[in-house]
Design a protein around this motif. Structure first.
Motif, mmCIF file in Angstrom:
data_model
loop_
_atom_site.group_PDB
_atom_site.id
_atom_site.type_symbol
_atom_site.label_atom_id
_atom_site.label_comp_id
_atom_site.label_asym_id
_atom_site.label_seq_id
_atom_site.Cartn_x
_atom_site.Cartn_y
_atom_site.Cartn_z
ATOM 1 N N LEU A 50 -3.557 48.609 40.553
ATOM 2 C CA LEU A 50 -3.963 47.628 41.454
ATOM 3 C C LEU A 50 -3.146 46.594 41.782
ATOM 4 O O LEU A 50 -3.249 45.841 42.609
ATOM 5 C CB LEU A 50 -5.371 47.015 40.411
ATOM 6 N N HIS A 51 -2.316 46.385 40.768
ATOM 7 C CA HIS A 51 -1.354 44.993 41.048
ATOM 8 C C HIS A 51 -0.195 45.484 41.955
ATOM 9 O O HIS A 51 -0.007 44.727 43.152
ATOM 10 C CB HIS A 51 -0.659 44.507 39.489
ATOM 11 N N ILE A 52 0.244 46.733 41.850
ATOM 12 C CA ILE A 52 1.365 47.072 42.761
ATOM 13 C C ILE A 52 0.655 47.448 44.239
ATOM 14 O O ILE A 52 1.530 47.403 45.369
ATOM 15 C CB ILE A 52 2.199 48.036 42.231
ATOM 16 N N LEU A 53 -0.616 47.725 44.166
ATOM 17 C CA LEU A 53 -1.429 47.824 45.632
ATOM 18 C C LEU A 53 -0.993 46.804 46.432
ATOM 19 O O LEU A 53 -0.949 47.026 47.642
ATOM 20 C CB LEU A 53 -2.650 48.178 45.231
ATOM 21 N N ALA A 54 -1.427 45.461 46.002
ATOM 22 C CA ALA A 54 -0.996 44.389 46.677
ATOM 23 C C ALA A 54 0.267 44.275 47.260
ATOM 24 O O ALA A 54 0.618 43.851 48.458
ATOM 25 C CB ALA A 54 -1.345 42.994 45.959
ATOM 26 N N LYS A 86 -9.761 44.227 43.292
ATOM 27 C CA LYS A 86 -10.909 44.929 43.432
ATOM 28 C C LYS A 86 -11.258 45.389 44.925
ATOM 29 O O LYS A 86 -11.659 46.724 44.910
ATOM 30 C CB LYS A 86 -12.145 44.419 42.897
ATOM 31 N N GLU A 87 -10.974 44.467 45.705
ATOM 32 C CA GLU A 87 -11.407 44.871 47.063
ATOM 33 C C GLU A 87 -10.306 45.983 47.745
ATOM 34 O O GLU A 87 -10.491 46.685 48.272
ATOM 35 C CB GLU A 87 -11.516 43.454 48.052
ATOM 36 N N VAL A 88 -9.189 45.559 47.114
ATOM 37 C CA VAL A 88 -8.055 46.508 47.679
ATOM 38 C C VAL A 88 -8.054 47.719 47.278
ATOM 39 O O VAL A 88 -8.101 48.713 48.181
ATOM 40 C CB VAL A 88 -6.509 45.926 47.283
ATOM 41 N N ALA A 89 -8.540 47.702 45.957
ATOM 42 C CA ALA A 89 -8.582 49.354 45.124
ATOM 43 C C ALA A 89 -9.710 50.009 45.857
ATOM 44 O O ALA A 89 -9.598 51.345 46.061
ATOM 45 C CB ALA A 89 -9.069 49.123 43.711
ATOM 46 N N ARG A 90 -10.834 49.468 46.358
ATOM 47 C CA ARG A 90 -12.147 49.908 46.865
ATOM 48 C C ARG A 90 -11.914 50.439 48.223
ATOM 49 O O ARG A 90 -12.109 51.613 48.431
ATOM 50 C CB ARG A 90 -13.225 49.075 47.129
ATOM 51 N N LYS A 91 -10.880 49.861 48.976
ATOM 52 C CA LYS A 91 -10.398 50.489 50.097
ATOM 53 C C LYS A 91 -9.670 51.694 49.996
ATOM 54 O O LYS A 91 -9.629 52.607 51.078
ATOM 55 C CB LYS A 91 -9.367 49.412 50.634
ATOM 56 N N TYR A 92 -9.061 52.248 48.953
ATOM 57 C CA TYR A 92 -8.269 53.530 48.786
ATOM 58 C C TYR A 92 -8.900 54.276 48.108
ATOM 59 O O TYR A 92 -8.558 55.438 48.108
ATOM 60 C CB TYR A 92 -6.674 52.934 48.147
ATOM 61 N N SER A 129 -9.722 59.035 45.578
ATOM 62 C CA SER A 129 -8.465 58.693 45.002
ATOM 63 C C SER A 129 -8.909 58.645 43.335
ATOM 64 O O SER A 129 -9.978 58.697 42.957
ATOM 65 C CB SER A 129 -7.776 57.606 45.603
ATOM 66 N N ASP A 130 -7.675 58.244 42.545
ATOM 67 C CA ASP A 130 -7.889 58.084 41.194
ATOM 68 C C ASP A 130 -7.727 56.733 40.742
ATOM 69 O O ASP A 130 -7.267 56.368 39.646
ATOM 70 C CB ASP A 130 -7.128 59.092 40.140
ATOM 71 N N VAL A 131 -7.706 55.693 41.783
ATOM 72 C CA VAL A 131 -7.422 54.211 41.531
ATOM 73 C C VAL A 131 -8.879 53.792 41.144
ATOM 74 O O VAL A 131 -9.926 53.554 41.801
ATOM 75 C CB VAL A 131 -7.098 53.431 42.728
ATOM 76 N N GLU A 132 -9.276 53.620 39.973
ATOM 77 C CA GLU A 132 -10.469 53.205 39.258
ATOM 78 C C GLU A 132 -10.515 51.693 39.177
ATOM 79 O O GLU A 132 -9.505 51.064 39.109
ATOM 80 C CB GLU A 132 -10.518 53.573 37.617
ATOM 81 N N GLU A 133 -11.738 51.043 39.204
ATOM 82 C CA GLU A 133 -11.822 49.807 39.574
ATOM 83 C C GLU A 133 -11.766 48.949 38.146
ATOM 84 O O GLU A 133 -12.335 49.696 37.080
ATOM 85 C CB GLU A 133 -13.166 49.396 40.019
ATOM 86 N N ASP A 134 -11.017 48.054 37.705
ATOM 87 C CA ASP A 134 -11.099 47.387 36.481
ATOM 88 C C ASP A 134 -11.796 46.160 36.516
ATOM 89 O O ASP A 134 -11.499 45.323 37.396
ATOM 90 C CB ASP A 134 -9.416 47.076 36.476
ATOM 91 N N ALA A 135 -12.610 46.048 35.599
ATOM 92 C CA ALA A 135 -13.447 45.121 35.259
ATOM 93 C C ALA A 135 -12.817 43.553 35.099
ATOM 94 O O ALA A 135 -13.169 42.743 35.576
ATOM 95 C CB ALA A 135 -14.387 45.097 34.176
ATOM 96 N N ASN A 136 -11.586 43.726 34.719
ATOM 97 C CA ASN A 136 -10.720 42.399 34.449
ATOM 98 C C ASN A 136 -9.922 42.042 35.738
ATOM 99 O O ASN A 136 -9.361 40.926 35.667
ATOM 100 C CB ASN A 136 -9.855 42.775 33.177
ATOM 101 N N ALA A 137 -10.031 42.788 36.553
ATOM 102 C CA ALA A 137 -9.228 42.685 38.020
ATOM 103 C C ALA A 137 -9.829 41.183 38.735
ATOM 104 O O ALA A 137 -11.146 41.277 38.877
ATOM 105 C CB ALA A 137 -9.078 43.940 38.887
ATOM 106 N N THR A 138 -8.941 40.861 39.549
ATOM 107 C CA THR A 138 -9.568 39.550 40.449
ATOM 108 C C THR A 138 -10.116 40.456 41.422
ATOM 109 O O THR A 138 -10.346 41.505 41.826
ATOM 110 C CB THR A 138 -8.409 39.100 40.978
ATOM 111 N N GLU A 139 -11.104 39.630 42.022
ATOM 112 C CA GLU A 139 -11.865 40.070 43.146
ATOM 113 C C GLU A 139 -10.959 40.619 44.355
ATOM 114 O O GLU A 139 -11.340 41.647 45.077
ATOM 115 C CB GLU A 139 -12.786 39.114 43.904
ATOM 116 N N GLU A 140 -9.950 40.005 44.546
ATOM 117 C CA GLU A 140 -9.027 40.458 45.517
ATOM 118 C C GLU A 140 -8.512 41.826 45.235
ATOM 119 O O GLU A 140 -8.278 42.812 46.233
ATOM 120 C CB GLU A 140 -7.919 39.378 45.946
#
Length: 385
Positions: free
Chosen positions: A32-36, A242-248, A229-240
């Motif tokens: 999630l971090h490197i996705l940004a 999470k939004e990027v992860a959901r897109k992929y 994909s296998d990018v799971e949502e992390d409950a501790n991630a920021t909303e931004e």
């Protein structure tokens, strides 16, 4: 380092194209971090985002967490090493779009779900077949094939506007790594089958491998499949994040056609074959298709012809017919073979590039823009086993 940044930016895009598998929380957060970071790097998404997305379907998750970063970095080095254009981007102009000095034709596009389904199914078939001792070897050879063939790909389609492959804004919006460009999809698909051909060498093994791919696709057509994909949502991630992860995360749906009736009557067999080709047309696989009437043949079988106009990987088929010992995907034919086997028929075919089902001797021959197949079916109760 800049190399590490480019390599890291590839990972989240790759996750979109590999099967959904459980991952540890720390790995999820890293993705999630490197996705940004991927959103600001055109090379990571446009070039290696597509390369690793295809080759890294399962092996990426098989690598140790610390090894994924070096693997991606190795790929960027490999690709940039010999291609003048890519080397220039890696040297500092990575985020600059290619300048177009003249009007160019628009490249044809195909649906993202179709592209992912075909590339992923091919990859999974390689893994199950065991053509390579480990998938890391397959990925290495695939990356080298992409590196060696990329300049030729650009030269071949120089009259088409390929700037979408280097446009960060477009790639970020489409979230497809550029594979909705039919020419680029065909380039990746061509590389897949050339690498497979180095390990699957005999004519009999190549035929069996093609049938494995076709059977997988046929079962997916009957049952349907959701591509994720296998990018799971992390409950501790920021909303931004999470939004990027959901897109992929969600790629799309490969819809279910439903089970087709099993029959040994030629007319009904071909009617249902038409339903399969019609399904593929609806998914964007081809522009149109034709099927001839059946003709009786010895031993209770029958013959017919089929024509598929503008299949998604037409450029792949043309290329591989000429220079890969005729070892090509032939997705629609292999799918039909799986269906014929379910109906109790053994099948064989020969194919060629053509302009239609029938060519008149009086009028000029149409432009060869499709695949003409000559089919022979014979009853075989064990064909579907």
């Amino acid at each position: 380092s800049f190399k590490w940044f480019l390599g890291a930016a590839v990972a989240p895009v790759a996750a979109m194209f590999r099967p959904r598998r459980p991952r540890r929380r720390d790995s999820q957060r890293r993705c999630l971090h490197i996705l940004a970071a991927a959103c600001v790097c055109a090379v990571g998404t446009a070039v290696l985002g597509s390369v690793v997305s295809v080759v890294g379907i399962s092996a990426w998750t098989a690598l140790p967490t610390g090894g994924r970063r070096s693997f991606a970095a190795g790929l960027i080095t490999t690709v940039a090493g010999t291609s003048p254009g890519l080397a220039g981007w890696a040297g500092g102009a990575a985020c600059a779009e290619e300048v177009v000095y003249r009007t160019k034709k628009q490249a044809p596009r195909i649906p993202k779900v179709l592209a992912v389904m075909l590339l992923r199914t091919t990859y999974e078939s390689v893994e199950d077949w065991g053509a390579y001792s480990d998938m890391a070897s397959y990925q290495k050879y695939f990356a080298l094939q992409i590196r060696d063939g990329y300049q030729s790909f650009r030269d071949r389609f120089r009259n088409y506007d390929l700037t979408m492959l280097y446009n960060t804004t477009f790639l970020e919006a489409s979230a497809d790594g550029g594979i909705s460009n039919r020419f680029y999809f065909s380039f990746l698909n061509d590389a897949q089958w050339r690498v497979i051909g180095r390990a699957v060498k005999s004519e009999q093994d190549r035929d069996r491998f093609g049938r494995v791919v076709g059977d997988r696709l046929y079962r997916a057509i009957i049952k349907g499949k959701e591509l994720k994909s296998d990018v799971e949502e992390d409950a501790n991630a920021t909303e931004e994040e999470k939004e990027v992860a959901r897109k992929y995360q969600r790629i799309g749906i490969w819809p279910a056609l439903g089970k087709l009736p099993k029959t040994d009557k030629p007319d009904e067999v071909l009617r249902n074959a038409g339903r399969i080709l019609g399904y593929l047309k609806e998914q964007g696989y081809c522009e149109s298709f034709e099927i001839s009437e059946p003709e009786a043949s010895p031993k209770g079988g029958f013959r017919f012809r089929s024509f598929v106009r503008e299949p998604a990987n037409l450029e792949t088929t043309r290329s591989l017919m000429r220079s890969n010992d005729n070892f090509a995907p032939r997705y629609d034919q292999r799918i039909l073979q799986a269906f014929f086997a379910d109906c109790g028929f053994g099948s064989s075919f020969s194919d060629s590039i053509a302009g239609g089902l029938q060519v008149s001797e009086v009028t000029p021959a149409p432009m060869p823009n499709g695949i003409l197949s000559e089919w022979s079916l014979v009853p075989d109760p064990e064909a579907g086993l």
